[in-house]
Design a protein around this motif. Structure first.
Motif, mmCIF file in Angstrom:
data_model
loop_
_atom_site.group_PDB
_atom_site.id
_atom_site.type_symbol
_atom_site.label_atom_id
_atom_site.label_comp_id
_atom_site.label_asym_id
_atom_site.label_seq_id
_atom_site.Cartn_x
_atom_site.Cartn_y
_atom_site.Cartn_z
ATOM 1 N N GLY A 1 -20.507 -4.290 15.252
ATOM 2 C CA GLY A 1 -19.062 -4.185 15.070
ATOM 3 C C GLY A 1 -18.667 -3.831 13.657
ATOM 4 O O GLY A 1 -17.829 -2.940 13.431
ATOM 5 N N TYR A 2 -19.266 -4.506 12.677
ATOM 6 C CA TYR A 2 -18.937 -4.219 11.277
ATOM 7 C C TYR A 2 -19.430 -2.836 10.863
ATOM 8 O O TYR A 2 -18.789 -2.166 10.044
ATOM 9 N N SER A 3 -20.557 -2.406 11.401
ATOM 10 C CA SER A 3 -21.054 -1.068 11.069
ATOM 11 C C SER A 3 -20.102 0.006 11.590
ATOM 12 O O SER A 3 -19.765 0.959 10.871
ATOM 13 N N LEU A 4 -19.667 -0.147 12.838
ATOM 14 C CA LEU A 4 -18.716 0.802 13.409
ATOM 15 C C LEU A 4 -17.395 0.771 12.661
ATOM 16 O O LEU A 4 -16.803 1.828 12.365
ATOM 17 N N VAL B 1 -25.327 -12.948 18.666
ATOM 18 C CA VAL B 1 -24.076 -12.934 17.890
ATOM 19 C C VAL B 1 -24.248 -12.110 16.629
ATOM 20 O O VAL B 1 -23.397 -11.277 16.280
ATOM 21 N N LYS B 2 -25.370 -12.311 15.935
ATOM 22 C CA LYS B 2 -25.620 -11.567 14.704
ATOM 23 C C LYS B 2 -25.737 -10.071 14.988
ATOM 24 O O LYS B 2 -25.185 -9.235 14.240
ATOM 25 N N THR B 3 -26.430 -9.717 16.071
ATOM 26 C CA THR B 3 -26.535 -8.300 16.442
ATOM 27 C C THR B 3 -25.170 -7.723 16.793
ATOM 28 O O THR B 3 -24.829 -6.602 16.386
ATOM 29 N N GLY B 4 -24.377 -8.506 17.533
ATOM 30 C CA GLY B 4 -23.054 -8.044 17.938
ATOM 31 C C GLY B 4 -22.142 -7.769 16.768
ATOM 32 O O GLY B 4 -21.511 -6.703 16.681
ATOM 33 N N TYR B 5 -22.058 -8.736 15.829
ATOM 34 C CA TYR B 5 -21.135 -8.493 14.715
ATOM 35 C C TYR B 5 -21.702 -7.477 13.727
ATOM 36 O O TYR B 5 -20.948 -6.840 12.988
ATOM 37 N N THR B 6 -23.012 -7.293 13.695
ATOM 38 C CA THR B 6 -23.573 -6.239 12.849
ATOM 39 C C THR B 6 -23.166 -4.861 13.372
ATOM 40 O O THR B 6 -22.775 -3.976 12.593
ATOM 41 N N ALA C 1 -16.745 -6.199 5.606
ATOM 42 C CA ALA C 1 -17.958 -5.744 6.276
ATOM 43 C C ALA C 1 -19.133 -5.676 5.305
ATOM 44 O O ALA C 1 -20.255 -6.100 5.626
ATOM 45 N N THR C 2 -18.873 -5.152 4.104
ATOM 46 C CA THR C 2 -19.935 -5.067 3.099
ATOM 47 C C THR C 2 -20.429 -6.446 2.699
ATOM 48 O O THR C 2 -21.639 -6.678 2.551
ATOM 49 N N ALA C 3 -19.496 -7.389 2.531
ATOM 50 C CA ALA C 3 -19.878 -8.750 2.150
ATOM 51 C C ALA C 3 -20.710 -9.414 3.239
ATOM 52 O O ALA C 3 -21.624 -10.199 2.937
ATOM 53 N N VAL C 4 -20.420 -9.118 4.497
ATOM 54 C CA VAL C 4 -21.215 -9.674 5.600
ATOM 55 C C VAL C 4 -22.649 -9.185 5.511
ATOM 56 O O VAL C 4 -23.602 -9.964 5.656
ATOM 57 N N PHE C 5 -22.828 -7.894 5.251
ATOM 58 C CA PHE C 5 -24.181 -7.348 5.145
ATOM 59 C C PHE C 5 -24.923 -7.926 3.936
ATOM 60 O O PHE C 5 -26.116 -8.234 4.020
ATOM 61 N N ILE C 6 -24.225 -8.080 2.816
ATOM 62 C CA ILE C 6 -24.855 -8.662 1.625
ATOM 63 C C ILE C 6 -25.237 -10.113 1.883
ATOM 64 O O ILE C 6 -26.330 -10.567 1.525
ATOM 65 N N LYS C 7 -24.335 -10.851 2.519
ATOM 66 C CA LYS C 7 -24.605 -12.250 2.828
ATOM 67 C C LYS C 7 -25.792 -12.394 3.767
ATOM 68 O O LYS C 7 -26.666 -13.249 3.566
ATOM 69 N N LEU D 1 -16.271 -13.799 15.699
ATOM 70 C CA LEU D 1 -17.283 -13.051 14.954
ATOM 71 C C LEU D 1 -17.585 -11.706 15.603
ATOM 72 O O LEU D 1 -17.522 -10.669 14.937
ATOM 73 N N VAL D 2 -17.900 -11.716 16.879
ATOM 74 C CA VAL D 2 -18.270 -10.460 17.541
ATOM 75 C C VAL D 2 -17.035 -9.601 17.789
ATOM 76 O O VAL D 2 -16.951 -8.450 17.334
ATOM 77 N N VAL D 3 -16.051 -10.157 18.506
ATOM 78 C CA VAL D 3 -14.834 -9.391 18.777
ATOM 79 C C VAL D 3 -14.096 -9.074 17.476
ATOM 80 O O VAL D 3 -13.601 -7.963 17.276
ATOM 81 N N GLY D 4 -14.031 -10.050 16.569
ATOM 82 C CA GLY D 4 -13.339 -9.825 15.305
ATOM 83 C C GLY D 4 -13.981 -8.762 14.441
ATOM 84 O O GLY D 4 -13.299 -8.136 13.618
ATOM 85 N N SER D 5 -15.287 -8.532 14.609
ATOM 86 C CA SER D 5 -15.959 -7.526 13.786
ATOM 87 C C SER D 5 -15.482 -6.118 14.122
ATOM 88 O O SER D 5 -15.615 -5.203 13.293
#
Length: 457
Positions: free
Chosen positions: A148-151, A141-146, A188-194, A375-379
């Motif tokens: 997604g948010y990066s893209l 899940v963490k890899t998936g949303y990472t 997306a930035t807040a997710v990476f910081i968190k 999380l994944v699809v929403g990213s």
């Protein structure tokens, strides 16, 4: 004794709970119980040491702490029987199991009937398999949303640059889109910081049972604000589109500042209230778990925005259905109202309407499915928004083509072969278009304004 599941797994489960709200409550339940038991063990440890210092010398075995249990002072020749530590209830369904030690001439004997895992029914193999499955799921899940948010972050930055650099695209409609893009970028930035604050092994923030650092709490607060702001800017998009359809003529500037207040002001108010209350009443861990009614300060506004946006979606569909009924429209697919309906159906789900699917379900309803969905699809939602609002937008494509042909003319000279009609952006002529539309009927005026909003092809 094999250690319990990794703290990284607990941290990720807690963070998913924080991000998902009610659906994550079950995912974080194990972490909360672990914290409760570990706190009790720490309290028992301190109490055992204090009692040992106050006790008089005994001829038998003195009070002893073995990292899980406090063994009382006991005369030689006696056996002490105690219940298994409560923390083993997390990993074993067996009840009423005991451990014992004997006091001999040499001191305390080894634990009977064996080490804690054996005596307390700790199924190491079953737990190992379950832990591996959970770790694989949460890490996936963490890899998936990472990804997604990066893209999404890359696409949104490009979209923001396009709308900012081309002056003819500057108008209230695109300003609102840019604020929506910015909310996705911040999220997306807040997710990476968190993730960096909670999961970085060098940061020392893996202990979620003690008071977290200021930096860790600030990362979670920023995350909560950005998530709520993103939901409220999705709401603003819904409000704006509904206004274009429902109101014939309105002051865009007046409404725009109201949208600013809704998109950025309301989330900041609720986030500040939640932060202040947590400081005074629940200043434990890194504020990344849900364990009380205080979570409703964050949860209620988000659920309200989802519900209101869903209602707006229904209202917009109803208006479009009414527009499709008049006999002068006909049944041709080339009808502007048919294009309007198709474009609307393409845009409205991006306003968070899909969140209604799980928002009001019980906490234990398809938790894994909801985690993946939200999380994944929403990213990837930010990426889809950037594509539909910018890259496939007719105004943007026309402006890019005009700039490209102008660039070619500058390189190749004023060759009529490369000349391109200098199309005028709808944004640049919005006031002129509005003044012309005032001479038309209200239905035509509304549909024309809205069609400019949703021109994707």
């Amino acid at each position: 004794m094999r250690p319990p599941p990794t703290t990284w797994l607990y941290a990720l489960a807690g963070t998913l709970a924080c991000a998902l709200g009610p659906a994550g409550g079950q995912a974080a339940g194990l972490q909360r119980k672990e914290c409760m038991f570990l706190q009790k063990i720490e309290m028992d440890h301190k109490q055992c040491l204090q009692d040992a210092q106050l006790e008089n010398e005994t001829a038998g075995c003195s009070k002893m702490w073995d990292n899980l249990t406090c063994w009382p002072a006991t005369p030689r020749g006696q056996v002490v029987v105690l219940d298994c530590p409560l923390i083993f209830t997390l990993f074993s369904s067996s009840q009423g199991l005991n451990v014992s030690r004997s006091c001999t001439e040499e001191g305390w004997t080894h634990l009977e009937p064996g080490p804690y895992p054996v005596a307390c029914g700790f199924d190491d193999k079953a737990l190992s398999l379950n832990e591996q499955q959970q770790t694989l799921f949460y890490s996936s899940v963490k890899t998936g949303y990472t990804i997604g948010y990066s893209l999404s972050l890359a696409a949104l930055l490009i979209a923001m640059a396009i709308l900012s650099l081309f002056r003819k695209l500057h108008c209230t409609r695109n300003y609102i889109h840019m604020h929506l893009f910015m909310s996705f970028i911040l999220r997306a930035t807040a997710v990476f910081i968190k993730d960096l604050a909670l999961f970085d092994s060098d940061s020392g923030e893996s202990d979620h049972c003690s008071v977290g650092s200021v930096g860790c709490k600030a990362a979670v607060v920023l995350f909560q604000y950005c998530v709520m702001a993103n939901f409220f800017w999705l709401l603003v998009e819904g409000l704006y589109l509904h206004t274009l359809l429902a109101i014939s003529f309105f002051s865009e500037r007046k409404y725009f500042w109201g949208y600013i207040l809704i998109g950025w002001g309301v989330p900041s108010t609720f986030t500040m209230v939640w932060t202040i209350i947590r400081i005074h009443f629940e200043d434990d861990g890194c504020w990344d778990t849900i364990n009380s009614s205080l979570w409703w300060i964050i949860k209620a506004p988000i659920l309200t925005s989802i519900l209101v946006n869903f209602i707006l979606f229904i209202c917009i569909i109803r208006i479009l259905v009414q527009k499709l009924r008049p006999p002068d429209v006909g049944k041709s697919d080339s009808s502007p109202y048919s294009r309007l309906a198709k474009s609307t159906l393409l845009l409205i789900p991006l306003f968070g309407v899909h969140y209604i699917m799980f928002a009001f379900f019980p906490d234990n309803f398809k938790t894994e499915v909801k985690i993946v969905f939200e999380l994944v699809v929403g990213s990837f939602q930010g990426f889809v928004v950037a594509v539909l609002y910018c890259f496939l937008n007719g105004e943007v494509q026309a402006e890019l083509r005009r700039k490209w042909h102008g660039h070619l003319q500058g390189i190749l000279g004023s060759n009529p072969k490369y000349q391109h009609p200098s199309g005028v952006s709808n944004c640049a002529t919005s006031s002129t278009q509005v003044s012309m539309l005032t001479r038309l009927s209200p239905d035509v005026r509304r549909s024309s304004s809205f069609q400019a909003e949703v021109s994707l092809v």
